[in-house]
Design an enzyme around this catalytic site. Structure first.
Site, PDB file in Angstrom:
ATOM      1  N   SER A 152       5.273 107.561 -57.916  1.00  0.00           N
ATOM      2  CA  SER A 152       5.212 106.522 -56.883  1.00  0.00           C
ATOM      3  C   SER A 152       4.375 107.073 -55.746  1.00  0.00           C
ATOM      4  O   SER A 152       4.254 108.300 -55.592  1.00  0.00           O
ATOM      5  CB  SER A 152       6.628 106.247 -56.371  1.00  0.00           C
ATOM      6  OG  SER A 152       6.578 105.575 -55.119  1.00  0.00           O
ATOM      7  N   TYR A 165      15.389 108.206 -53.618  1.00  0.00           N
ATOM      8  CA  TYR A 165      14.191 107.799 -54.368  1.00  0.00           C
ATOM      9  C   TYR A 165      12.986 108.685 -54.006  1.00  0.00           C
ATOM     10  O   TYR A 165      12.319 109.254 -54.881  1.00  0.00           O
ATOM     11  CB  TYR A 165      13.889 106.329 -54.064  1.00  0.00           C
ATOM     12  CG  TYR A 165      12.759 105.748 -54.870  1.00  0.00           C
ATOM     13  CD1 TYR A 165      12.988 105.254 -56.152  1.00  0.00           C
ATOM     14  CD2 TYR A 165      11.460 105.696 -54.374  1.00  0.00           C
ATOM     15  CE1 TYR A 165      11.948 104.720 -56.908  1.00  0.00           C
ATOM     16  CE2 TYR A 165      10.418 105.168 -55.116  1.00  0.00           C
ATOM     17  CZ  TYR A 165      10.667 104.672 -56.383  1.00  0.00           C
ATOM     18  OH  TYR A 165       9.639 104.153 -57.123  1.00  0.00           O
TER      19      TYR A 165
END
Ligand code: BGC
Length: 267
Positions: A152, A165
């Site tokens: 990401s 995350y």
């Protein structure tokens, strides 16, 4: 058709980015293992669709939680039993469980780290074992095997309220690079894709409202939200011999989100 006679496992491919990657790999001629965690119907529908557009390549659906050793063993055993070899792992499974950091429970922390980081380790390890056992397969690919981690932009962009995350993706950056370093001599290529905002269920809360979308677009110099195909196209290239000299790197598919858009007219 860059992946003829190759076999590709895509974890978490019953929806979103994983589903688009499974489709793209099948269109490139690969056998595809569609791994899902809970949505069996959607995984089976995808396999059925892909079989219709395939030539000689075949699909297989396997359930499994990538954070569990037993499930990972089962996914890889079934892959080798059916196809005899594995050429490409797209380690795509990932989840978000968001909370202000002072309220984040240990359970929420652990679950995200388990899936997003430990799951990446378990699948990469199992894939590397397959690659080393098989050796280089002449006329199939120049590499002994290819691993593509789904990272990401948050492997480098800090993210308030998403501590678990962002930490999992930051960890994944070093996992990917360390594996690329260790297995380069074996001709195993290990890379990551770092998507920015891609229009899927994971961020629907943001893009589904006009205000949310407006705010999001301020973070994207290229001026549009990403689509799953944007990521799938990068994955197919990374899996093919066209990227044979590419290892240990992250390809950002983010419309420029990682270029500090706050500095466009400031600083
Ligand atoms: C997250 C999305 C988010 C994007 C950009 C991704 O990794 O899963 O929810 O929109 O990063 O912030």
């Amino acid at each position: 058709m860059r992946l003829i006679n190759q076999t590709c496992l895509v974890t978490g491919s019953s929806s979103g980015i994983g589903k688009a990657i499974a489709r793209k790999m099948a269109m490139e001629g690969a056998n595809v293992i569609i791994n899902y965690y809970s949505d069996k119907t959607s995984a089976e529908e995808l396999a059925h669709d892909l079989e219709e557009i395939s030539v000689d390549n075949e699909m297989m659906v396997v359930k499994g939680d990538v954070s569990k050793q037993k499930d990972v063993d089962n996914i890889f055993r079934k892959t080798i039993d059916k196809f005899g070899a594995l050429d490409i792992l797209v380690s795509n499974s990932g989840i978000q469980i968001d909370a202000p950091s002072h309220e984040l429970t240990l359970e929420q922390w652990n679950r995200v780290i388990d899936v997003n980081l430990t799951g990446q380790f378990l699948c990469a390890q199992a894939a590397i074992k397959c690659f080393l056992h098989q050796g280089i397969r002449p006329n199939i690919s120049k590499a002994m095997g290819k691993i593509i981690h789904m990272s990401s932009v948050h492997e480098i962009i800090p993210w308030a309220g998403h501590l678990n995350y962002a930490s999992s993706k930051g960890g994944l950056l070093m996992l990917m690079k360390s594996l690329a370093l260790e297995y380069g001599k074996d001709k195993i290529r290990v890379n990551s894709i770092a998507p920015g905002a891609i229009q899927t269920a994971i961020n629907e809360e943001v893009w589904s409202s006009k205000k949310g979308m407006e705010n999001l677009l301020k973070l994207i110099p290229y001026g549009r939200i990403g689509q799953v195909e944007d990521v799938a196209n990068a994955a197919a290239w990374l899996a093919s011999d066209e990227s044979d000299y590419v290892t240990g790197t992250t390809i950002f598919v983010d419309g420029g989100m990682s270029c500090y858009p706050g500095f466009l007219d400031n600083g």
